[in-house]
Design a protein around this motif. Structure first.
Motif, PDB file in Angstrom:
ATOM      1  N   GLU A 273      65.576  75.502  34.700  1.00 19.53           N
ATOM      2  CA  GLU A 273      66.250  74.355  35.300  1.00 19.53           C
ATOM      3  C   GLU A 273      65.344  73.684  36.321  1.00 19.53           C
ATOM      4  OE1 GLU A 273      69.097  72.891  34.637  1.00 19.53           O
ATOM      5  OE2 GLU A 273      69.512  74.290  33.025  1.00 19.53           O
TER       6      GLU A 273
ATOM      7  N   THR B   2      62.174  72.008  34.540  1.00 19.70           N
ATOM      8  CA  THR B   2      62.445  70.776  33.783  1.00 19.70           C
ATOM      9  C   THR B   2      62.846  69.650  34.725  1.00 19.70           C
ATOM     10  OG1 THR B   2      64.566  71.765  33.268  1.00 19.70           O
ATOM     11  CG2 THR B   2      63.022  71.557  31.462  1.00 19.70           C
TER      12      THR B   2
ATOM     13  N   LYS C  55      59.602  68.533  36.547  1.00 20.53           N
ATOM     14  CA  LYS C  55      58.608  67.888  35.689  1.00 20.53           C
ATOM     15  C   LYS C  55      59.123  66.589  35.082  1.00 20.53           C
ATOM     16  CE  LYS C  55      56.761  72.011  33.762  1.00 20.53           C
ATOM     17  NZ  LYS C  55      56.560  72.574  32.435  1.00 20.53           N
TER      18      LYS C  55
ATOM     19  N   LYS D 128      60.065  62.906  34.480  1.00 20.05           N
ATOM     20  CA  LYS D 128      59.348  61.719  34.969  1.00 20.05           C
ATOM     21  C   LYS D 128      60.157  60.948  35.997  1.00 20.05           C
ATOM     22  CE  LYS D 128      56.059  60.516  31.348  1.00 20.05           C
ATOM     23  NZ  LYS D 128      56.563  60.937  30.040  1.00 20.05           N
TER      24      LYS D 128
END
Lengths: 437, 308
Positions: free
Chosen positions: A11, A14, A17, A19
């Motif tokens: 979690e 993601t 990372k 955008k």
């Protein structure tokens, strides 16, 4: 590595990372600083403008009181008519002309003074002129009535009531401001954090439903592990984002003010300006030291510990509800009907904090709301700087933890059933039924 | 042969709705077990009970003679019908994550994933994001993730949906190979031709009840009606048809032939044998077609569902 750790890790990674998350993390402080700098720059521009005010004083009473200040110059015109004076002011492109007619009786001088200018003058300028003239005329009147000005000056007394509670803790007005500031910032921070990252949790639950991965995951882990992992992972990402905002913000602020030499203090609001003026006043000098002192007077250890505990408790309480909502619906548009009952107590808490706690931090309403678990994190955080008995804090915290465990259990029930339900928007009645499944 | 999985009288209600009513099945070790039933019959609920996603109200499940416990999650690989992957994650890291959730060590998982990716010719997908893949491609990844931890029991819910025939065949071969390597497979589907091809045992669930189960061949034997499909050519086919109709229980048959022979189904009574029929027919004309009608899984499915 156990399941919970794995889920938290995924979690977190993601989220971090992602955008949009990256862009928001970096861009938000930049945008803030740019806006701030623009405002600061513009107001500086405004302040730096020199203006000259011409004075035609036919009464000869007040011209002497106008002393050149940093941005304002006074030019006293003598022995010319009003019409000539106006022409001169226009030609010189001065800011305006202050015209004082001959004054026979000081008590009746109000309609003897006029200000001429090309554009309508700023309100602050007019009121500053007014107060200067008023003061001068008032003094003159006093002298006229035979009062000794020196005696009046000598009779001035400055009072600052020393406050002390029965246990001997000293406070002051400034302390109160400090406390309000602390409590307000803490409460508001929690409020924002819940709204931003609660929503993020909800969206991530919905994402797992819409991408249909949920059944694969829960054939490997327990739904409650998944839910807690999500909440913790997202919160860590949130804390990271907040930390970056603060660090990046202060670094940028320093760089900008160093490179462009913009005085950030000039972007202050009028209230702050007032405070600044008060500070500069010779009578209240040394208030900065006093402010530092009152900062250290705050129950800092208590504040920090309570902040951490109530922050975590309040955040977990609400985020588990957000997770349950996410599990109950299929897409974000369906979340509306369930959002209201979550947002209402939050907003209520902030209102209670803003109005009631400021008015009376230990009154019935403030105390009551600092015990109700859905409002207690915000209200209690605002109350604590004013000194809340430890037993109250502990009881409130226990209530919060108890409710938190209940909502996690409740949310886990809804979550467990909801994540495998597709297609239709559930009603509240169905949600209650799910708990018995 | 011992049983890998035994489901004993499992019932599950959702509010007023009964999803499973006293259902028992036994899945022999090393078999491919077809779990059949119309939509909404309760198959998925049963599978979820086996996966410990749903807790049964009554009954219990034994895996390898042990009552189900949380550590059994590692012994089961489950490919749900409603399946998907995280859209924004890369294929490789996603597969690793799912494998680790099944209790695999990262290093082992990585090695086996590489091997599987090579085998299914998807090695260069490792760094792609799921949203860049087609549905069929994503299904392959899901299949790999399901079987990667080498579970004793594999549960596939509609495994072939979304695959083109070539990839469906590839997956079918992989399933057979896994069975040969010792895995037991439960297979839930509506596609009867794949049941015919793969399953050796079946259970049929209808309206929350189990209505039929057992070895597929035994069931077929039980359901066969002693009917033969016949093609025969004589000088006068119309007369022959009349004669056969008076003598046997017949029905029209439909199959492809090259000539104009008479096509007919003949149902024999218990006393008559195929040999009797054949020797009788040879006296009437040229027999070009003689086949015993074995009920297909499809026939059994439709018949059972209709009768209940």
């Amino acid at each position: 590595m156990n399941h919970l750790q794995l889920i938290i890790q995924r979690e977190y990674l993601t989220k971090v990372k992602n955008k949009t998350f990256l862009i928001m993390t970096i861009l938000s402080p930049v945008i803030m600083i740019v806006l701030f700098s623009v405002v600061a720059y513009l107001s500086q521009l405004n302040n730096n403008k020199q203006r000259t005010i011409s004075i035609l004083d036919e009464s000869g009473l007040v011209a002497s009181i106008f002393k050149d200040a940093e941005n304002t110059k006074y030019e006293v015109l003598q022995n010319i008519t009003l019409e000539n004076a106006k022409t001169i002011v226009k030609e010189k492109e001065n800011y305006g002309l202050l015209y004082i007619k001959k004054i026979e009786d000081i008590s009746n001088s109000s309609n003897h003074i006029q200000f001429y200018s090309k554009k309508s003058p700023s309100l602050t300028l007019i009121s500053s002129l007014e107060s200067k003239i008023e003061k001068q005329l008032y003094n003159m009147k006093l002298v006229e009535e035979g009062v000794d000005l020196d005696k009046i000056e000598a009779a001035k007394i400055n009072i600052d009531i020393a406050q002390e509670n029965f246990t001997g803790e000293k406070t002051s007005k400034l302390d109160s401001f400090m406390k309000l500031g602390f409590g307000g910032v803490a409460g508001y921070l929690l409020f924002m954090f819940i709204i931003i990252y609660g929503n993020m949790i909800m969206r991530s639950v919905i994402e797992e439903k819409t991408s249909r991965i949920i059944e694969v995951i829960i054939s490997s882990v327990k739904p409650i592990q998944l839910m807690l992992g999500k909440i913790i992972g997202t919160s860590l990402a949130g804390i990271t984002q907040f930390a970056i905002w603060i660090i990046l913000g202060s670094v940028l602020l320093t760089i900008v003010s160093m490179v462009f030499g913009i005085d950030m203090a000039s972007a202050q609001t009028p209230q702050q300006e007032l405070v600044k003026q008060a500070m500069e006043n010779p009578g209240i000098n040394g208030e900065i030291q006093q402010a530092m002192a009152s900062f250290y007077n705050l129950p800092l250890a208590n504040l920090i510990i309570a902040f951490i505990l109530f922050f975590i408790g309040g955040y977990l309480l609400y985020s588990s509800l957000y997770a349950a909502i996410g599990a109950a619906v299929d897409n974000e548009t369906d979340t509306q009907q369930f959002m209201l009952p979550i947002i209402m107590p939050l907003i209520l808490a902030v209102y209670v904090g803003m109005f009631t706690v400021i008015e009376d931090p230990h009154g019935t309403v403030s105390t009551l709301f600092s015990f109700i678990p859905f409002t207690s994190p915000v209200v209690m955080l605002m109350r604590i700087p004013f000194g809340v008995p430890l037993w109250q804090q502990i009881v409130s915290l226990l209530l919060l933890v108890g409710t938190f465990m209940f909502t996690v259990w409740f949310a886990a029930k809804i979550y467990r059933v909801g994540i495998l339900m597709y297609g239709k928007k559930p009603t509240y009645k169905e949600l209650i039924k799910w708990i018995r499944y | 042969m011992s049983n890998l999985l035994e489901v004993h009288s499992v019932s599950k209600k959702f509010g007023e709705f009964t999803a499973l009513n006293n259902v028992s099945i036994t899945v022999p070790k090393g078999s491919i077990f077809g779990l059949l039933g119309p939509n909404g019959a309760g198959k998925t609920t049963l599978i979820r009970v086996i996966n410990q996603i749903t807790m049964p109200d009554q009954g219990h499940v034994l895996l390898d003679t042990e009552p189900l416990q949380s550590h059994h999650i590692r012994d089961i690989g489950y490919l749900p019908e409603e399946r998907g992957l995280y859209k924004s994650m890369k294929v490789g890291e996603q597969a690793l994550y799912l494998a680790q959730l099944k209790g695999m060590q990262k290093g082992v998982a990585k090695k086996r994933l590489k091997m599987w990716f090579e085998r299914l010719e998807i090695g260069d997908w490792w760094n792609k994001k799921i949203q860049e893949l087609s549905k069929g491609m994503a299904q392959k990844i899901q299949f790999v993730v399901t079987v990667l931890h080498e579970p004793k029991l594999l549960i596939f819910d509609e495994p072939f949906s979304g695959f083109d025939p070539i990839n469906a065949n590839l997956i079918k071969d992989e399933i057979l190979r896994l069975r040969d390597e010792g895995a037991t497979v439960i297979f839930s589907t509506h596609r009867m031709e794949s049941v015919e091809e793969l399953c050796d045992h079946i259970a049929l669930i209808h309206k929350s009840n189990k209505v039929l189960d057992g070895n597929l061949m035994d069931i077929k034997r039980q359901y066969k009606t002693n009917t033969y499909e016949i093609g025969i050519d004589s000088l006068n086919n119309i007369n022959l048809e009349k004669e056969l109709t008076s003598k046997f229980q017949v029905s029209p048959a439909e199959f492809k032939t090259l000539g104009n022979e008479l096509k007919i189904n003949i149902k024999l009574s218990k006393k008559e044998t195929a040999n009797d029929l054949l020797s009788y027919l040879t006296t009437k004309g040229q027999v070009s077609h003689f086949v015993e009608l074995i009920p297909t899984a499809n026939d059994i499915f439709i018949q059972t569902v209709k009768n209940n």
